[in-house]
Design a protein around this motif. Structure first.
Motif, short mmCIF file in Angstrom:
data_model
loop_
_atom_site.label_atom_id
_atom_site.label_comp_id
_atom_site.label_asym_id
_atom_site.label_seq_id
_atom_site.Cartn_x
_atom_site.Cartn_y
_atom_site.Cartn_z
N GLY A 57 61.09 20.94 -97.40
CA GLY A 57 60.06 20.78 -98.43
C GLY A 57 58.69 20.47 -97.89
N GLN A 58 58.43 20.82 -96.62
CA GLN A 58 57.14 20.52 -96.00
C GLN A 58 56.28 21.78 -95.93
N LEU A 59 54.97 21.60 -96.14
CA LEU A 59 54.04 22.71 -95.99
C LEU A 59 54.00 23.16 -94.54
N ALA A 60 53.85 24.45 -94.31
CA ALA A 60 53.80 24.97 -92.95
C ALA A 60 52.63 24.40 -92.18
N ASN A 61 51.52 24.11 -92.86
CA ASN A 61 50.34 23.60 -92.15
C ASN A 61 50.50 22.17 -91.65
N SER A 62 51.61 21.51 -92.02
CA SER A 62 51.84 20.14 -91.52
C SER A 62 52.70 20.12 -90.26
N LEU A 63 53.12 21.29 -89.78
CA LEU A 63 53.90 21.38 -88.55
C LEU A 63 52.94 21.51 -87.37
N GLU A 64 53.07 20.64 -86.39
CA GLU A 64 52.21 20.71 -85.21
C GLU A 64 52.59 21.91 -84.36
N LEU A 65 51.59 22.75 -84.08
CA LEU A 65 51.82 23.98 -83.33
C LEU A 65 50.95 24.02 -82.07
N THR A 66 51.46 24.69 -81.05
CA THR A 66 50.65 24.93 -79.86
C THR A 66 49.64 26.03 -80.19
N GLU A 67 48.68 26.25 -79.30
CA GLU A 67 47.69 27.30 -79.51
C GLU A 67 48.37 28.67 -79.61
N GLU A 68 49.38 28.89 -78.75
CA GLU A 68 50.11 30.16 -78.77
C GLU A 68 50.88 30.32 -80.09
N GLU A 69 51.53 29.24 -80.55
CA GLU A 69 52.28 29.29 -81.79
C GLU A 69 51.35 29.53 -82.98
N SER A 70 50.18 28.91 -82.97
CA SER A 70 49.21 29.10 -84.05
C SER A 70 48.78 30.56 -84.15
N SER A 71 48.60 31.19 -82.99
CA SER A 71 48.21 32.60 -82.96
C SER A 71 49.32 33.47 -83.55
#
Length: 366
Positions: A175-189
């Motif tokens: 039930g968590q928004l995707a934008n609350s997951l900490e991502l690396t720069e590569e994962e964000s891309s």
């Protein structure tokens, strides 16, 4: 740069009224669900008092503000992710925006119907966010299935994406928004290519009503619960009386201020919303100024001099030599560019310069 903010919420929480106040354009409004079926788009100037100061300083013939786009999206209902209430169409409209402004009602008024019957802003947020999360979970699941062939071939890019998807799925299922997951720069891309609804920036718009029972003013437990949610999740929010702002939309500034005094509020909730959306999108403004015009140019925070110059003309990027830069405050304090130069406030910057909000810039190219 045309970045858009989708105004979303349950039916009858004030979305279309807010949109009208923002854009000064009338769209269909009614006190029943689905009054707005097709999204309506409005281009809105970003309030910035610095423009007028610079225009006065330069004797500019014209003043051109930065703008931001708002999209009025029809009311979302429970089951939208499964097609309820024209949900597929609404979700597709949200997907096309860059940011979500989620309107929640924080007042009691028997004359204004609520789709759920009871007024419970946290419940509204949970319904909306869950529909968006469920839609994203379906997107992630489908994409994960489509990677199987590439994974069997040992494709490294597919492996990296699969690892991201395997992190995202349990996060969404919780039930968590995707934008609350900490991502690396590569994962964000990699995540950008998924176009997830809940990866977008969120801004919560708490809609009040003049002379009604407003939860924030009455210290109602529903407001306490809402504030706790904002604080615990780090969510940004603004307070707006969409009805009042809609009534004032056609008045001149002096008249607006007079009426606001009567209403007991000096702040423009609409202006606060526009500025907050602009900042939430990671945008800043730099200025060019002269006798012909003073203009605010929109760039992403962290942009270099050539990237900022490209907003005016590609030559300022491709043939960039240098830029003369003076911060707005220093230019106004000194009174002219020449005086700012004499005071050591004007600098010459190369290609690596990171543009700051409020910079007044003159670009040089070959």
């Amino acid at each position: 740069m045309s970045l858009s903010v989708g105004i979303v919420g349950l039916p009858n929480v004030g979305k279309s009224t807010l949109f009208n106040a923002l854009t000064k354009n009338e769209v269909l409004m009614a006190n029943y669900p689905f009054a707005t079926i097709d999204p309506t788009v409005g281009v809105v100037p970003v309030p910035d008092g610095r423009l007028a100061a610079l225009a006065t300083l330069s004797g500019s013939a014209e003043t051109i503000p930065a703008v931001i786009e708002f999209v009025d999206i029809a009311g979302l209902v429970k089951g939208a992710s499964e097609g309820e209430g024209l949900g597929n169409k609404f979700l597709a409209n949200i997907r096309e925006t860059d940011m979500i402004a989620e309107v929640v009602r924080i007042f009691d008024d028997e004359d204004v119907h609520h789709v759920s019957g009871a007024i419970d802003p946290m419940s509204d947020i949970e319904i909306i966010n869950l529909e968006l999360i469920m839609t994203d979970a379906e997107t992630v699941s489908k994409r994960r299935s489509n990677l199987e062939k590439d994974l069997k071939r040992g494709d490294k890019e597919a492996q990296a994406e699969a690892e991201l998807l395997d992190r995202l799925m349990p996060h969404l299922e919780a039930g968590q928004l995707a934008n609350s997951l900490e991502l690396t720069e590569e994962e964000s891309s990699l995540a950008k290519n998924l176009h997830l609804l809940t990866m977008k920036p969120f801004l919560y718009v708490c809609n009040k009503k003049q002379d009604a029972f407003n939860f924030d003013e009455q210290n109602d437990e529903r407001w306490t619960e809402l504030k706790n949610f904002f604080e615990s999740t780090g969510a940004e929010y603004v307070l707006v009386d969409a009805g009042v702002e809609h009534e004032l939309k056609d008045l001149e500034d002096e008249e607006k201020n007079e009426f606001r005094r009567e209403y007991g509020t000096q702040d423009s909730g609409v202006d606060t919303l526009i500025k907050a959306a602009y900042t939430r999108l990671g945008l800043i403004s730099y200025f060019t100024t002269g006798e012909q015009e003073t203009r605010a140019w929109t760039v992403e925070e962290g942009s270099t001099g050539p990237e900022a110059g490209a907003k005016i003309h590609t030559d300022f990027r491709d043939k960039y030599i240098r830029a003369q830069v003076v911060p707005f405050e220093d230019l106004v304090e000194c009174g002219s560019k020449a005086a700012a130069r004499d005071a050591g406030k004007l600098s010459t910057e190369g290609k690596e310069y990171i543009v700051q909000d409020g910079d007044v810039i003159e670009f040089m190219h070959s």
